[in-house]
Design an enzyme around this catalytic site. Sequence first.
Site, PDB file in Angstrom:
ATOM      1  N   ALA A  10       0.454  -1.315  -0.221  1.00  8.21           N
ATOM      2  CA  ALA A  10      -0.156  -0.273   0.263  1.00  8.21           C
ATOM      3  C   ALA A  10       1.041   1.345  -0.009  1.00  8.21           C
ATOM      4  CB  ALA A  10      -1.608  -0.215   1.457  1.00  8.21           C
ATOM      5  N   GLY A  15       0.222   1.154  -5.427  1.00  5.06           N
ATOM      6  CA  GLY A  15      -0.646   1.283  -3.741  1.00  5.06           C
ATOM      7  C   GLY A  15      -0.863   2.838  -3.163  1.00  5.06           C
ATOM      8  N   ARG A  82       9.812  -1.452 -12.795  1.00  5.29           N
ATOM      9  CA  ARG A  82      10.762  -1.385 -14.006  1.00  5.29           C
ATOM     10  C   ARG A  82      11.420  -0.460 -13.997  1.00  5.29           C
ATOM     11  NH1 ARG A  82       9.094  -2.723 -19.361  1.00  5.29           N
ATOM     12  NH2 ARG A  82       7.024  -2.048 -18.715  1.00  5.29           N
ATOM     13  N   ILE A 118      -2.115  -7.367  -9.420  1.00  6.92           N
ATOM     14  CA  ILE A 118      -2.433  -6.282 -10.204  1.00  6.92           C
ATOM     15  C   ILE A 118      -1.330  -6.951 -11.586  1.00  6.92           C
ATOM     16  CG2 ILE A 118      -1.543  -4.007 -10.634  1.00  6.92           C
ATOM     17  CD1 ILE A 118      -3.614  -3.693  -8.147  1.00  6.92           C
ATOM     18  N   ASN A 120       0.158  -5.671 -16.063  1.00  4.91           N
ATOM     19  CA  ASN A 120      -0.858  -5.880 -17.267  1.00  4.91           C
ATOM     20  C   ASN A 120      -1.310  -6.637 -17.719  1.00  4.91           C
ATOM     21  OD1 ASN A 120       2.643  -3.729 -16.579  1.00  4.91           O
ATOM     22  ND2 ASN A 120       1.530  -3.240 -17.933  1.00  4.91           N
ATOM     23  N   HIS A 136       1.028 -10.858 -20.321  1.00 11.10           N
ATOM     24  CA  HIS A 136       1.113  -9.565 -19.864  1.00 11.10           C
ATOM     25  C   HIS A 136       1.662  -8.861 -20.533  1.00 11.10           C
ATOM     26  CE1 HIS A 136       4.153  -8.523 -16.475  1.00 11.10           C
ATOM     27  NE2 HIS A 136       3.019  -7.519 -16.097  1.00 11.10           N
ATOM     28  N   MET A 187      -2.254   2.157 -13.148  1.00 10.37           N
ATOM     29  CA  MET A 187      -2.278   0.766 -13.279  1.00 10.37           C
ATOM     30  C   MET A 187      -3.400   1.096 -11.520  1.00 10.37           C
ATOM     31  SD  MET A 187      -1.493  -1.268 -14.736  1.00 10.37           S
ATOM     32  CE  MET A 187      -0.696  -2.974 -13.503  1.00 10.37           C
TER      33      MET A 187
END
Length: 274
Positions: A10, A15, A82, A118, A120, A136, A187
């Site tokens: 989170a 998060g 990334r 979660i 992609n 993904h 996201m």
Amino acid sequence: NNAKVAVLGASGGIGQPLSLLLKNSPLVSRLSLYDIAHTPGVAADLSHIETRASVKGFLGPEQLPECLKGCDVVVIPAGVPRKPGMTRDDLFNTNASIVATLTSACAKHCPEAMICIISNPGLDPARVSVPVIGGHAGKTIIPLISQCTPKVDFPQDQLEKLTGRIQEAGTEVVKAKAGAGSATLSMAYAGARFVFSLVDAMNGKEGVIECAFVKSEETESPYFSTPLLLGKNGIEKNLGIGKISPFEEKMVAEAMAELKASIKKGEEFAKSFK
């Protein structure tokens, strides 16, 4: 309308905005925030928002069991983002270990909870729905533009360019942020949208459909993302791929080798994880 939701990871780039979106929802009555750093501060900050959900922060592995106790839905955005030049595969061992540890804790402390991990790809723009199936990363991300509503029609060169941009959307954001992060805000929105859809379905709403990467018999790949009908017990029905164009059939075929290799790597990791 009394969902008890935990966000694991989170304090991170996804998060924090995800927790903000969940705190703003009347569907959520309790929000448990977990991470290895900074969650007391994130929880204290969110607690000042005048919505019904109570918020509590949990810090470190020793507080994870208490965080998970009694949860209906667990959302996991945890992991290392990334940086430019990195592939998702470069982070596999680190992020797989994080998710494996957290899901093992879920199995022990909230075995009936729905778990949303979660990954992609992201979300549908308002009033436009394009199913995104497959996997993904890169060429395994397959947007079914032929099934778009409202119906659209592109020349082949534009279709290939648009498909490529959808497949590389995450990399586009990583490059644009120039090392300062990855696709976190979009996201977070996608994760919150999925949680709201899931909770609506668990509350009895009918006709709730979202795409997710799940165990599947739709293709030769043992896991595959397709539209799913959600219900009180999670997945009510896998709606499958449906009718697709020859261009999309070719993309599905070309994605198989990479998908199966990635899945094999994940399964081998899971078997060896302790």
